[in-house]
Enzyme design. Structure first.
Site, short mmCIF file in Angstrom:
data_model
loop_
_atom_site.label_atom_id
_atom_site.label_comp_id
_atom_site.label_asym_id
_atom_site.label_seq_id
_atom_site.Cartn_x
_atom_site.Cartn_y
_atom_site.Cartn_z
N GLU A 157 1.24 -60.45 23.78
CA GLU A 157 0.73 -60.73 25.48
C GLU A 157 2.11 -61.41 26.70
O GLU A 157 2.11 -62.54 27.23
CB GLU A 157 0.20 -61.74 25.30
CG GLU A 157 -1.50 -61.92 24.75
CD GLU A 157 -1.93 -62.73 24.09
OE1 GLU A 157 -1.64 -63.38 24.57
OE2 GLU A 157 -2.71 -62.16 23.61
N GLU A 273 -8.42 -56.22 17.97
CA GLU A 273 -8.27 -57.76 17.72
C GLU A 273 -9.69 -57.53 19.09
O GLU A 273 -10.47 -58.71 19.18
CB GLU A 273 -8.10 -58.39 19.06
CG GLU A 273 -6.72 -58.94 18.68
CD GLU A 273 -5.54 -59.64 19.38
OE1 GLU A 273 -6.28 -60.95 20.30
OE2 GLU A 273 -4.42 -59.83 18.70
O1 9MR Z 1 -8.51 -66.79 17.11
C1 9MR Z 1 -7.01 -67.79 17.26
C2 9MR Z 1 -7.36 -69.05 17.65
O2 9MR Z 1 -7.74 -69.42 15.70
C3 9MR Z 1 -5.53 -69.25 17.57
O3 9MR Z 1 -6.22 -71.05 17.94
C4 9MR Z 1 -5.58 -69.34 19.00
C5 9MR Z 1 -4.12 -69.59 19.33
O4 9MR Z 1 -2.90 -69.22 17.83
O5 9MR Z 1 -5.31 -67.65 19.24
C6 9MR Z 1 -6.51 -66.94 18.49
O6 9MR Z 1 -5.78 -65.45 18.52
C7 9MR Z 1 -5.14 -65.29 19.78
C8 9MR Z 1 -4.37 -63.72 19.24
O7 9MR Z 1 -3.29 -64.73 18.60
C9 9MR Z 1 -3.86 -63.25 20.63
N1 9MR Z 1 -5.08 -61.98 21.26
C10 9MR Z 1 -5.73 -63.97 21.87
C11 9MR Z 1 -6.69 -64.23 20.24
C12 9MR Z 1 -8.15 -64.86 21.12
O8 9MR Z 1 -7.77 -66.43 21.29
#
Ligand code: 9MR
Length: 380
Positions: A157, A273
């Site tokens: 990102e 994802e």
């Molecule tokens: O699903 C993830 C959540 O449990 C975490 O709190 C968050 C922050 O680390 O990240 C979420 O996963 C994200 C992923 O790492 C990157 N793309 C978006 C995902 C959903 O927000």
């Protein structure tokens, strides 16, 4: 490694612990991993290590359906770096042990991101040491698992066109502390540490038909082209594919053009994802499940036309394990139903959509039929 022992120690027959979509078998040859394999795809989930360790039904679904998994959180900086000078690999190690035992490939997520940095980072990292911190982290983490990972999300990102820079880069802590070269530094360090893993740039919003989506695709291509010109080792792009129902928009032609540009740069493509937020749908469960299933089908029918797509993962296993209730709560506070299994591990209509989209990629169902000769399948 107590975690590893616990994760891999308990085996439980998947056939007895999951409940098929009424009238539809989802096990064995009917599993998504089998349907995916027939379409030259890997299929799997983002997994939660605590669930995998403690919940037999959850673990059974993963063993039964997945040929690839990615840790939802266990390989992020926040999980691996309790303090500046200490690493905690217990969960990450146990996940790799679980994956190898079950012959499931593992994606790493992620080595460099503006979120999920440990609390000490903001207080301690500075322009003088951030470059070294980044390189040391990548050497240590990617080096530890070298040769055993399918791929790594090296940078996650990095584009945010709303931050107003001409290059579209996000104003992230890494950009501020290391400079714009941080992306190149991360990929080169990852290649040195693990020459075998497919090094991936992972991004959200690329699939959106909105003006933001168009800007993000353009800025991402510009960044990737620049990296390729400089011989930076980027092997793959992760198109996160967090969809919002009802996605009548579907960035169809634009998404296919974007993927073709990635292919022409030599990149492999992962739908990394997937989930379908039902935040804006009415409460009725039947309607929500039907519309979400239609969105999975519509999106995959388009995206899988691109032959360089080699993996599809959903962000979570079952509806109880979605991150969307925290991130995008429904106004009526009902739990979202964005995934392929419900919270009782029953396959939903979206399961059938994904299965059918995999079969449609071959132009034949049931699977195992020969691919049409005009359709060149990717080599996994
Ligand atoms: O699903 C993830 C959540 O449990 C975490 O709190 C968050 C922050 O680390 O990240 C979420 O996963 C994200 C992923 O790492 C990157 N793309 C978006 C995902 C959903 O927000």
């Amino acid at each position: 490694m107590a975690g590893a022992a616990m994760l891999s120690g308990c085996s439980h027959g998947p056939q007895t612990s999951t409940h098929p979509l009424p009238g539809i078998d989802v096990t064995g040859k009917a599993s998504l991993r089998e349907h995916a394999a027939n379409a030259r795809l890997l299929f799997g989930f983002a997994v939660n290590t605590a669930q995998l360790r403690s919940n037999r039904s959850y673990r059974a679904i993963v063993e039964q359906q997945a040929s690839i998994i990615v840790p939802e959180n266990a390989m992020k900086w926040r999980a691996l770096r309790p303090s500046m000078d200490r690493y905690d690999f217990e969960d990450a190690d146990s996940l790799l042990t679980f994956a190898e035992k079950n012959r499931i490939k593992l994606r790493g997520h992620n080595l460099c991101w503006h979120q999920s940095l440990p609390d000490w980072f903001a207080a301690s990292a500075n322009a003088a040491d951030a470059h070294r911190l980044l390189v040391d982290h990548i050497r240590t983490v990617a080096g530890r698992y070298a040769g055993r990972m399918h791929s790594w999300d090296v940078v996650n990102e990095a584009i945010n066109t709303r931050d107003g820079r001409a290059d579209g880069l996000r104003n992230s802590p890494w950009l501020r502390l290391v400079g714009t070269d941080y992306i190149e530094i991360a990929f080169r360090s990852a290649r040195e540490a693990d020459p075998a893993a497919l090094l991936t740039y992972n991004e959200y919003g690329l699939e959106s038909a909105s003006p933001d989506g168009a800007e993000k695709r353009a800025a991402t291509l510009q960044m990737l082209r620049r990296l390729k010109q400089r011989n930076v080792p980027v092997d793959a792009i992760g198109i996160q594919s967090h969809l919002h129902a009802p996605s009548t928009q579907g960035a169809g032609p634009e998404l296919l053009r974007f993927m073709a540009s990635c292919r022409e740069m030599g990149l492999e493509i992962f739908l990394s994802e997937m989930d379908v937020s039902d935040r804006d749908l009415s409460a009725a469960i039947d309607t929500r499940d039907r519309v979400v299933a239609e969105d999975y089908r519509g999106f995959l029918n388009t995206a899988l036309q691109e032959r360089r797509v080699t993996a599809v993962l959903t962000w979570g296993v079952d509806d109880a394990s979605t991150s969307l209730n925290a991130e995008q709560p429904r106004k009526d506070r009902l739990a979202q139903r964005p995934l392929l299994f419900d919270s009782r591990y029953q396959a939903k209509p979206s399961f059938a959509s994904v299965r059918d989209a995999f079969d449609a990629r071959l132009g034949a169902a049931p699977a195992r039929a020969a691919a049409p000769s005009t359709f060149r399948l990717p080599r996994l």
